[in-house]
Design a protein around this motif. Structure first.
Motif, mmCIF file in Angstrom:
data_model
loop_
_atom_site.group_PDB
_atom_site.id
_atom_site.type_symbol
_atom_site.label_atom_id
_atom_site.label_comp_id
_atom_site.label_asym_id
_atom_site.label_seq_id
_atom_site.Cartn_x
_atom_site.Cartn_y
_atom_site.Cartn_z
ATOM 1 N N LEU A 4 0.835 -1.199 0.000
ATOM 2 C CA LEU A 4 0.000 0.000 0.000
ATOM 3 C C LEU A 4 0.873 1.253 0.000
ATOM 4 C CD1 LEU A 4 -2.894 1.011 0.153
ATOM 5 C CD2 LEU A 4 -2.720 0.979 2.628
ATOM 6 N N ASN A 5 1.886 1.232 0.861
ATOM 7 C CA ASN A 5 2.829 2.347 0.914
ATOM 8 C C ASN A 5 3.429 2.621 -0.450
ATOM 9 O OD1 ASN A 5 2.378 2.191 3.564
ATOM 10 N ND2 ASN A 5 4.451 1.594 4.164
ATOM 11 N N GLU A 6 3.644 1.546 -1.153
ATOM 12 C CA GLU A 6 4.407 1.675 -2.388
ATOM 13 C C GLU A 6 3.624 2.359 -3.491
ATOM 14 O OE1 GLU A 6 7.025 -2.288 -1.506
ATOM 15 O OE2 GLU A 6 6.132 -1.998 -3.471
ATOM 16 N N ILE A 7 2.310 2.346 -3.385
ATOM 17 C CA ILE A 7 1.569 2.913 -4.497
ATOM 18 C C ILE A 7 0.890 4.239 -4.176
ATOM 19 C CG2 ILE A 7 1.253 0.882 -5.936
ATOM 20 C CD1 ILE A 7 -1.405 0.442 -4.503
ATOM 21 N N ARG B 115 10.443 6.041 -0.351
ATOM 22 C CA ARG B 115 9.030 5.979 0.051
ATOM 23 C C ARG B 115 8.914 5.880 1.557
ATOM 24 N NH1 ARG B 115 7.987 1.346 -4.183
ATOM 25 N NH2 ARG B 115 7.756 2.571 -6.097
ATOM 26 N N LEU B 119 7.155 8.589 4.229
ATOM 27 C CA LEU B 119 5.963 8.180 4.971
ATOM 28 C C LEU B 119 6.227 7.988 6.462
ATOM 29 C CD1 LEU B 119 4.423 5.704 2.374
ATOM 30 C CD2 LEU B 119 3.671 8.029 2.912
ATOM 31 N N GLU B 124 -0.552 3.178 8.789
ATOM 32 C CA GLU B 124 -1.178 2.452 7.685
ATOM 33 C C GLU B 124 -2.594 2.956 7.447
ATOM 34 O OE1 GLU B 124 -0.448 -0.179 5.561
ATOM 35 O OE2 GLU B 124 1.665 0.078 6.077
ATOM 36 N N ILE B 127 -2.599 6.219 5.647
ATOM 37 C CA ILE B 127 -2.248 6.026 4.235
ATOM 38 C C ILE B 127 -3.434 5.467 3.468
ATOM 39 C CG2 ILE B 127 -0.765 4.750 2.654
ATOM 40 C CD1 ILE B 127 1.389 4.886 4.848
ATOM 41 N N HIS B 131 -5.407 7.248 0.484
ATOM 42 C CA HIS B 131 -5.505 6.525 -0.772
ATOM 43 C C HIS B 131 -6.932 6.519 -1.297
ATOM 44 C CE1 HIS B 131 -3.835 3.238 -3.339
ATOM 45 N NE2 HIS B 131 -2.823 4.061 -3.227
#
Lengths: 144, 144
Positions: A4-7, B115, B119, B124, B127, B131
DNA sequence: TTTATTATATTGATATATCAATTATATTTG
DNA sequence: CAAATATAATTGATATATCAATATAATAAA
């Protein structure tokens, strides 16, 4: 969940691009010949009359070089007039023309509508949360 | 609180720019001659060998014209080889060179670290929420 | 099968982003 | 005051974004 972090940065990129495209389309559809970026610069200059270009650049998140060229363009388009600064001859005094004021006024409605459209179905709380997260990212990336 | 909506797009813009700057600095500091955008294109081509450029463009959020020029550059830098597609002579088959594979491998560590750095201190859940909000914005801006 | 249409990619023109170098002016320091 | 340094803005070179126009090849329609 691991990637998730990566996108999230792709979504960030995509969101701002998609918004810019939408906003630009709306503006040209209404016959404006001012881009979103040019609008931002005009707005910043209007709100901060005697501010040096470097600070305008920071305020609009633009590179100094970019700003120089945008200002040239805006002068050419007769939205700005540029005269030498009375106190500091390295600087310029940038003044919005009457034409620029009129365009800014007429654009305001479209700009506001664009933001509203882009944020449909998103709560104040969500926006606030995103805003905070973005602030943290900005802070992080400004540290080594 | 009233003007919160109005500035979230500036934060969006600023966040992605700040991140890109940071990522770019890290990459050049480590001696890589591949920009973040070029990396993205190489990665997309690597992961989708026989995909037409238009789809690569969509996947990387790039304009077709931009992609054409980036590919030219990558061919010139000897990271890509371009041959005519056997089934469709309008198209090209783009293949990563050995050099490109090596660079991608070596860059991976830096990309992931970037990344992670950006962050720091963000959960999480935050994020994930961001998202989703970004996804909604993208959807909204793709509608008239 | 010839024509019309569509799909793929490139090219040209203009705008913006970024880095490095430069010019001109101001300010500080010796 | 003169030299060194700092500041404001510009310029050059290269990369990317966007829109419109074009070239070429594939496909559909007549």
């Amino acid at each position: 969940m691991e990637n998730l972090n990566e996108i999230v940065f792709y979504s960030l990129d995509k969101a701002i691009r998609t918004y810019r495209q939408y906003a630009h389309q709306q503006l040209t559809a209404q016959g404006f010949d001012v881009t979103v970026d040019q609008w931002l610069v005009l707005k910043a200059l209007n709100d901060n009359p005697d501010m040096p270009q470097q600070q305008i650049a920071e305020m609009t998140f633009k590179d100094y070089a970019s700003l120089t060229r945008m200002i040239e363009l805006l002068v050419k388009k007769q939205y700005l007039s540029r005269t030498i600064h009375p106190q500091d001859r390295r600087r310029f005094t940038l003044t919005l023309t009457q034409n620029a004021h009129e365009v800014l006024n007429r654009m305001q409605k479209v700009i506001v509508a664009n933001r509203k459209h882009a944020l449909q179905g998103i709560s104040e709380a969500q926006i606030k949360a995103m805003h905070e997260t973005l602030g943290q990212i900005i802070q992080n990336c400004n540290k080594t």
